[in-house]
Design a protein around this motif. Structure first.
Motif, short mmCIF file in Angstrom:
data_model
loop_
_atom_site.label_atom_id
_atom_site.label_comp_id
_atom_site.label_asym_id
_atom_site.label_seq_id
_atom_site.Cartn_x
_atom_site.Cartn_y
_atom_site.Cartn_z
N ALA A 107 39.27 31.93 52.31
CA ALA A 107 39.65 31.47 51.05
C ALA A 107 38.38 31.32 50.01
CB ALA A 107 40.41 30.32 50.88
N GLU A 108 37.20 30.84 50.58
CA GLU A 108 35.90 30.67 49.69
C GLU A 108 35.61 31.99 49.30
OE1 GLU A 108 33.71 28.18 51.80
OE2 GLU A 108 34.98 26.44 51.67
N GLN A 109 35.48 33.02 50.37
CA GLN A 109 34.98 34.31 50.14
C GLN A 109 35.77 35.11 49.16
OE1 GLN A 109 32.05 35.31 51.22
NE2 GLN A 109 32.29 37.40 50.52
N LEU A 110 37.08 34.71 49.20
CA LEU A 110 38.06 35.71 48.49
C LEU A 110 37.78 35.22 47.04
CD1 LEU A 110 40.53 37.31 48.05
CD2 LEU A 110 41.98 35.37 48.21
N ALA A 111 37.45 33.93 46.69
CA ALA A 111 37.08 33.62 45.42
C ALA A 111 35.84 34.10 44.85
CB ALA A 111 36.83 31.81 45.39
N LYS A 112 34.92 34.60 45.74
CA LYS A 112 33.55 35.28 45.13
C LYS A 112 33.87 36.61 44.91
CE LYS A 112 30.85 32.53 48.54
NZ LYS A 112 29.84 32.57 49.47
N LEU A 113 35.00 37.38 45.11
CA LEU A 113 35.29 38.71 44.85
C LEU A 113 35.54 38.89 43.23
CD1 LEU A 113 37.51 39.92 47.94
CD2 LEU A 113 34.95 39.87 47.64
N ASP A 114 35.47 40.08 42.85
CA ASP A 114 35.81 40.50 41.59
C ASP A 114 37.21 40.33 41.46
OD1 ASP A 114 36.63 42.83 39.49
OD2 ASP A 114 34.74 41.90 39.08
N ALA A 115 37.78 40.09 40.39
CA ALA A 115 39.15 39.74 40.21
C ALA A 115 39.95 40.80 40.30
CB ALA A 115 39.37 39.14 38.68
N SER A 116 39.43 42.39 40.07
CA SER A 116 40.18 43.27 40.24
C SER A 116 40.43 43.72 41.83
CB SER A 116 39.50 44.47 39.58
OG SER A 116 38.02 44.60 40.30
N VAL A 117 39.78 43.21 42.51
CA VAL A 117 40.02 43.72 43.99
C VAL A 117 40.54 42.27 44.75
CG1 VAL A 117 38.17 45.43 44.09
CG2 VAL A 117 37.55 43.16 44.79
N GLN A 118 40.58 41.05 43.93
CA GLN A 118 41.22 39.81 44.88
C GLN A 118 42.70 40.31 45.37
OE1 GLN A 118 40.74 36.05 42.91
NE2 GLN A 118 38.54 36.47 42.78
N PRO A 119 43.44 40.78 44.35
CA PRO A 119 44.85 40.83 44.99
C PRO A 119 44.99 41.86 46.30
CG PRO A 119 44.71 41.28 42.48
CD PRO A 119 43.44 41.22 43.00
N TYR A 120 44.26 42.91 46.26
CA TYR A 120 44.42 43.64 47.39
C TYR A 120 43.84 42.89 48.80
CZ TYR A 120 42.75 46.97 51.00
OH TYR A 120 42.66 47.66 52.37
N TRP A 121 42.76 42.03 48.73
CA TRP A 121 42.12 41.23 49.95
C TRP A 121 43.06 40.18 50.18
CZ3 TRP A 121 39.27 43.29 53.21
CH2 TRP A 121 38.16 44.49 52.82
N ARG A 122 43.79 39.56 49.07
CA ARG A 122 44.81 38.43 49.32
C ARG A 122 45.73 38.82 49.98
NH1 ARG A 122 45.85 33.61 47.28
NH2 ARG A 122 48.23 32.88 47.26
N ALA A 123 46.69 40.14 49.85
CA ALA A 123 47.52 40.63 50.51
C ALA A 123 47.23 40.97 51.86
CB ALA A 123 48.04 41.84 49.98
N GLN A 124 45.81 41.50 52.41
CA GLN A 124 45.51 41.90 53.52
C GLN A 124 45.37 40.59 54.21
OE1 GLN A 124 45.01 45.09 54.86
NE2 GLN A 124 45.88 45.44 52.86
N ILE A 125 44.70 39.43 53.72
CA ILE A 125 44.56 38.25 54.57
C ILE A 125 45.85 37.78 54.93
CG2 ILE A 125 43.80 35.70 54.07
CD1 ILE A 125 41.50 37.08 52.30
N LEU A 126 46.87 37.57 53.89
CA LEU A 126 47.97 36.77 54.39
C LEU A 126 49.12 37.64 55.28
CD1 LEU A 126 49.04 35.58 50.81
CD2 LEU A 126 48.22 34.23 52.64
N ASN A 127 48.90 39.06 55.24
CA ASN A 127 49.72 39.73 56.10
C ASN A 127 49.13 39.50 57.48
OD1 ASN A 127 51.48 41.94 57.16
ND2 ASN A 127 49.26 43.01 57.63
N ILE A 128 47.76 39.49 57.80
CA ILE A 128 47.18 39.29 59.11
C ILE A 128 47.55 37.80 59.25
CG2 ILE A 128 45.04 38.77 60.19
CD1 ILE A 128 43.75 41.06 58.68
#
Length: 562
Positions: free
Chosen positions: A226-247
């Motif tokens: 979650a901490e690493q997700l917050a460091k990402l650019d806002a434009s790519v956060q939705p993609y990575w959030r979806a990947q994380i939650l799926n796993i």
């Protein structure tokens, strides 16, 4: 029902109950056994892999998952024990004759099939522990695999053959199983002890907090991820959030749903019947499941999660290296780590092609790599040194593999006994255990292209029949015709139904839903959906058959009375 239990055991139990709680507890501890068999079965390669990735994806946050899963399992297996000990009859025959023959046949066949297929990876796990971790080498190649596999088979067969050999044989078998389970638990407890009390990576309060579930565990990334997700650019956060939650959701549901497998539901009543236990042993059966299965399983898997979290959660040093101020894939890592990281980054590029992948995204991708036991060994080396890491891990994994092979052989014998109406523990039972010799073919079948197909088919069938077995026992518990005067009544019945009902709802969703049987694919073919639909149709046909059968019986009785 066998007479391989001394009559004095029941007398001893009743006498202890008359003396009070302390005497009863002592009697329970000395007579326990079936719960430890369940523990030996569930503590296998699947538990190891599941707990390993739970620690990777959530750190300590998901320690509660294994506890919750096993509580569900204990509830259902306790209900199965209650039905078996109260009726004094084979649950398979009761379900076949009173509930639905399709459920009964499906339950038996799925348990036997699961044994014959899943015994293969247990041989592979044991072989890997012996050769890679404990250092035994016979030159490699097929000859080495065959020789070591035959030795494993001989050891497991020798242990299995002591089952049912009178009181002494039974006690030896029980003691052996308890020692093996204790070895598994103590091995991983030693690792966790060093992490917590010597290296002080985590505190006891951190561990305690991990056993508290939260509603956001299924909807939000956790810990370092979650901490690493917050460091990402806002434009790519939705993609990575979806990947994380799926796993994350897949891992949690899989870990929670399948701590208890369909073959475990078959072993429980069979092991009780083989001992000659009756309704006076119902309290002992529940105690045995709680102490012999719940506690060892939760201890072992929790320690694996702790070790995994300490070495992998929020860690990228084994998968990325820094070159000229930027991260690149570490080509010295294991092939599985390299492949996992490269595939993750490739999928990201395809999903958002217009934005270059940043270093922070590479770090995020490294956090989500699914680890295997080889990676776990390298992690342990940093904790306790190479030699000790290989010895400790190898010992624990070997104990896991051997104990699970023994249990799968034992269940195969039970399946044969139920199918043919043979005596449990007799010669037919022992011959039936040899059905699990399919494990000797692991280096031919399981390491080849057929392994994914076998895993997909067997996993799908197991997913379907786990909730089916639960539903069948729920129906048995509420059937006065099957249970007679031993059917629970009043508050007892209400409590059983509430507990079992909740467990069934949860298991049906997890086993038959998108992460279970329904979502199973085989080469792009939705095998799970077809299996579920086919079985539902067969079950309906079986129910109609039973309804007509009961009508004919009632009509015959009416004609006789006239």
């Amino acid at each position: 029902m066998q007479e391989n239990i001394l009559p004095t055991d029941e007398q001893r139990l009743l006498a202890a109950k008359a003396k009070g709680h302390t005497a009863t507890l002592k009697a329970y501890m000395s007579l326990s056994g079936p719960g430890w068999l369940q523990s030996a079965l569930t503590l296998g390669g699947g538990s190891l892999a599941g707990a390993l990735f739970v620690g990777v994806i959530g750190g300590l946050n998901f320690l509660w998952v294994q506890l919750f899963a096993m509580i569900i399992g204990v509830i259902m297996l306790s209900a199965i024990a209650y039905v078996t000990l109260s009726s004094g009859q084979s649950p398979y025959k009761l379900i076949r004759d009173q509930i639905n023959p399709v459920m009964a046949w499906g339950w038996l066949i799925s348990a036997l099939l699961a044994n014959m297929i899943w015994v293969m990876p247990q041989y592979a796990l044991s072989y890997s522990a012996i050769t890679e971790n404990l250092g035994l080498s016979l030159g490699g190649g097929i000859a080495e695999k065959a020789i070591i596999s035959l030795v494993i088979f001989a050891i497991c067969t020798a242990i299995v053959m002591t089952y049912g050999q009178g009181s002494k044989g039974q006690k030896f078998f029980d003691l052996t199983v308890k020692i093996v389970v204790a070895a598994i638990v103590l091995t991983f407890m030693a690792v966790a002890f060093k992490i917590v009390f010597i290296d002080e990576v985590y505190s006891l309060s951190d561990i305690a907090a991990g056993f508290v579930p939260s509603s956001d565990h299924f909807t939000s990334p956790q810990g370092a991820i979650a901490e690493q997700l917050a460091k990402l650019d806002a434009s790519v956060q939705p993609y990575w959030r979806a990947q994380i939650l799926n796993i994350q959701q897949t891992v949690l549901i899989a870990a929670a749903a399948f701590a208890v497998g369909v073959n475990m539901t078959f072993m429980m009543p069979s092991s009780l019947m083989a001992r000659g236990w009756n309704k006076n042993f119902r309290g002992l059966a529940i105690f045995d499941l709680s102490t012999g299965m719940l506690i060892p399983f939760v201890l072992a898997t929790s320690c694996i999660v702790i070790a995994s979290a300490a070495t992998f959660h929020g860690q990228s040093q084994d998968s990325l290296i820094e070159v000229n101020g930027h991260y690149q894939v570490n080509q010295q890592a294991s092939q599985k780590v390299i492949s996992g990281l490269e595939n993750s980054l490739k999928q990201r590029s395809q999903a958002i092609s217009e934005i270059a992948i940043s270093d922070e995204e590479k770090v995020m991708a490294s956090y989500l790599i699914k680890r295997d036991t080889g990676s776990f060994i390298k992690a342990l080396e940093r904790i306790m040194g190479p030699e000790m890491a290989h010895f400790v891990f190898g010992l624990g994994v070997l104990a896991m593999g051997l104990s699970t092979i023994v249990m799968l052989m034992l269940i195969s014998g039970f399946c044969v006994c139920e199918l043919g109406g043979y005596k449990h523990g007799g010669k037919e039972h022992k011959r039936g255990t040899l059905l699990a010799t399919t494990g000797l073919l692991w280096f031919v079948v399981w390491t080849g292209g057929s392994a994914p197909y076998l895993a997909a088919i067997t996993g799908t069938i197991g997913f379907i029949f786990l909730p089916i077995a639960y539903i069948a026992f729920f129906m048995l518990l509420n059937s006065k015709k099957a249970m007679g005067e031993n059917a629970p009544t009043g508050k007892s019945r209400t409590m059983w139904n509430l507990l079992m009902g909740g467990a069934i709802i949860f298991t049906c969703y997890t086993a038959l839903g998108p992460y279970g049987a329904w979502g199973k694919m085989l080469g792009g073919f939705p095998i799970g959906q077809y299996f579920v639909i086919a079985f539902v149709l067969l079950a309906i046909a079986g129910q109609l058959y039973m309804r007509n059968k009961h009508k004919k019986v009632k009509l015959m009785q009416l004609n006789e009375n006239l």
